[in-house]
Scaffold this motif. Sequence first.
Motif, PDB file in Angstrom:
ATOM      1  N   UNK A 196       0.800  -1.223   0.000  1.00  0.00           N
ATOM      2  CA  UNK A 196       0.000   0.000   0.000  1.00  0.00           C
ATOM      3  C   UNK A 196       0.834   1.274   0.000  1.00  0.00           C
ATOM      4  N   UNK A 197       1.951   1.289   0.709  1.00  0.00           N
ATOM      5  CA  UNK A 197       2.739   2.529   0.809  1.00  0.00           C
ATOM      6  C   UNK A 197       3.235   3.003  -0.558  1.00  0.00           C
ATOM      7  N   UNK A 198       3.947   2.166  -1.342  1.00  0.00           N
ATOM      8  CA  UNK A 198       4.334   2.638  -2.679  1.00  0.00           C
ATOM      9  C   UNK A 198       3.156   2.737  -3.645  1.00  0.00           C
ATOM     10  N   UNK A 199       2.164   1.869  -3.491  1.00  0.00           N
ATOM     11  CA  UNK A 199       1.032   1.867  -4.430  1.00  0.00           C
ATOM     12  C   UNK A 199       0.237   3.162  -4.330  1.00  0.00           C
ATOM     13  N   UNK A 200       0.008   3.636  -3.121  1.00  0.00           N
ATOM     14  CA  UNK A 200      -0.748   4.875  -2.904  1.00  0.00           C
ATOM     15  C   UNK A 200       0.157   6.097  -2.790  1.00  0.00           C
ATOM     16  N   UNK A 201       1.469   5.909  -2.987  1.00  0.00           N
ATOM     17  CA  UNK A 201       2.454   6.981  -2.734  1.00  0.00           C
ATOM     18  C   UNK A 201       2.196   7.530  -1.322  1.00  0.00           C
ATOM     19  N   UNK A 202       2.148   6.616  -0.369  1.00  0.00           N
ATOM     20  CA  UNK A 202       1.659   6.900   0.970  1.00  0.00           C
ATOM     21  C   UNK A 202       2.785   7.154   1.963  1.00  0.00           C
ATOM     22  N   UNK A 203       3.847   7.793   1.512  1.00  0.00           N
ATOM     23  CA  UNK A 203       4.971   8.039   2.398  1.00  0.00           C
ATOM     24  C   UNK A 203       4.618   9.148   3.395  1.00  0.00           C
ATOM     25  N   UNK A 204       4.978   8.929   4.634  1.00  0.00           N
ATOM     26  CA  UNK A 204       4.499   9.756   5.739  1.00  0.00           C
ATOM     27  C   UNK A 204       4.683  11.251   5.507  1.00  0.00           C
ATOM     28  N   UNK A 205       5.871  11.671   5.085  1.00  0.00           N
ATOM     29  CA  UNK A 205       6.147  13.095   4.959  1.00  0.00           C
ATOM     30  C   UNK A 205       5.325  13.750   3.844  1.00  0.00           C
ATOM     31  N   UNK A 206       4.913  12.963   2.857  1.00  0.00           N
ATOM     32  CA  UNK A 206       4.025  13.497   1.816  1.00  0.00           C
ATOM     33  C   UNK A 206       2.574  13.356   2.226  1.00  0.00           C
ATOM     34  N   UNK A 207       2.210  12.200   2.788  1.00  0.00           N
ATOM     35  CA  UNK A 207       0.802  11.926   3.105  1.00  0.00           C
ATOM     36  C   UNK A 207       0.256  12.819   4.203  1.00  0.00           C
ATOM     37  N   UNK A 208       1.132  13.312   5.053  1.00  0.00           N
ATOM     38  CA  UNK A 208       0.657  14.173   6.136  1.00  0.00           C
ATOM     39  C   UNK A 208       0.113  15.492   5.589  1.00  0.00           C
ATOM     40  N   UNK A 209       0.523  15.848   4.375  1.00  0.00           N
ATOM     41  CA  UNK A 209       0.016  17.052   3.702  1.00  0.00           C
ATOM     42  C   UNK A 209      -1.032  16.609   2.693  1.00  0.00           C
ATOM     43  N   UNK A 210      -2.278  16.707   3.032  1.00  0.00           N
ATOM     44  CA  UNK A 210      -3.353  16.116   2.252  1.00  0.00           C
ATOM     45  C   UNK A 210      -3.372  16.579   0.798  1.00  0.00           C
ATOM     46  N   UNK A 211      -3.396  17.883   0.566  1.00  0.00           N
ATOM     47  CA  UNK A 211      -3.572  18.369  -0.802  1.00  0.00           C
ATOM     48  C   UNK A 211      -2.345  18.114  -1.679  1.00  0.00           C
TER      49      UNK A 211
END
Length: 496
Positions: A196-211
């Motif tokens: 899920x992390x690479x599939x959704x580009x769900x890396x914490x430092x990026x995902x914490x910024x929603x937009x």
Amino acid sequence: MLRSDAALKRGKRWLYWSHRWTGIVLCALFAIWFLSGVVMMYVPFPSFRDAERVSRAAPIDWEQVKVRPDEALSKLGAPMFPDDMRLEMTGHEPVYRITDKDGRHAVSARTGALLGPVGRNRAIDIAEAMTGAAAESAELVEHDQWVVTRAYAKIAPFWRVRMADGLGTDTYVAQKTGEIVQNTDRRERFWNWLGAVPHWIYFEMLRICQEPWRQTVIWTSGIGTIGAITGMWIGILRLRMRTRYRSSSVSPYRGWMKWHHIAGLIGGVFLIGWIFSGWISMSPFGAMGQGGAEIGERYAGEQPPRFASTNLAALARMAEGARELRFLTIGGRPTILAVDAENRGRALDGVTAAPVRHSLEALTKLARRSVREGQLVETALLTQYDLYWYATGDLRHDDRPLPVLRLAFDDPQASWLYIDPSTGVLLGHSIQGRRTYRWLFSALHSFDLPILLEYRPLRDGLMILLSIAGLIVSISGIVVGWRHLRKKRSSERGKV
């Protein structure tokens, strides 16, 4: 005629140019998406949903419950009935959990005191009671890779309690209320870094910024869709089925380029569908099927700020063994849903705690009152899953019980109401936009059609086979693109 031929040639040049450069940039990402998508079929992103929470909860200790639900609500002094209210065991204490416009609250069912914030030792006690294992450590975190979305940000910080269970389990306890909101184990975390992390580009430092995260996914999947479509178009233009090339092949290419051409033709339609549906999932033009909240409000009926004055002694008898109680109103009538370890609910009267049964006529009347702008055109009792009410095998989404009553209306949104005939609870509300989204995203991305869901090996095999085709397209695209760049670089050096 000459002008049209020239325009056609220019168009083809732009077609080839755009496909080459989008492919060079995105093929590596596509390869990661295909590999990680297969992983996600078997290990989804960690979650702690109703079914797991209830199955792990201890039965409510009725000897400790001294505070009625109306008394618990009075502690908050809220002017409106809460969005959600339930009673459950937290650690070794029964607690009312209440969510309203001001956030989440916890009220002791033993003393009536407003609880929180929760200290380290209390958090450890709660985690140990839930998991049945001793704690190794506990640290306070605002967020990490597994509690990073906006929903978690509203209830942060959390005590992250590592359990000595041999599985490396982390249990996340909200400091404000003591509620367990997430849990992960070592296996989930490992496979999610490949899934899920690479599939959704769900890396914490990026995902914490929603937009910024949303825009990243929209643009990568959007450009990827264009690249896939142009590639499919080029592949068809270069294909010869009748008058073949000198090599007797349907493709003019050799080596990696031929692999790219043939695999792209075989899996191209599905590749386009997967990338396009991923783009749609981010709602690039706004959420599809928004609205309809007023129908749920009308179905609930008039909701006073306080719940009914419940007979606790009767409730203790009727809800014996329940893991959780949920407090709601149905048609203005206070109702308590007693939920067992299998997440099955039994409706009880909010005052007397007597069992409640709703007739089909009463539920139909209530549904008609909820949908004011249309007439009831169909009533069906579903005893089997269909195209819109189904189970996927993913516990995050499989809260769709059977049988269910489906009532269809001809209002402007083409509303469908799904009602539990045994409890009278409104389980879901579907409008035309959501049903369209079901096809544009779920069907294209997950192949969640009834026949494929019924025969899981067939669905998995099909998705893995097509993922392999997509992987071949991606890897061959990387090789071809790299060779093109290297050749171009050598050519430019030769001109100097």
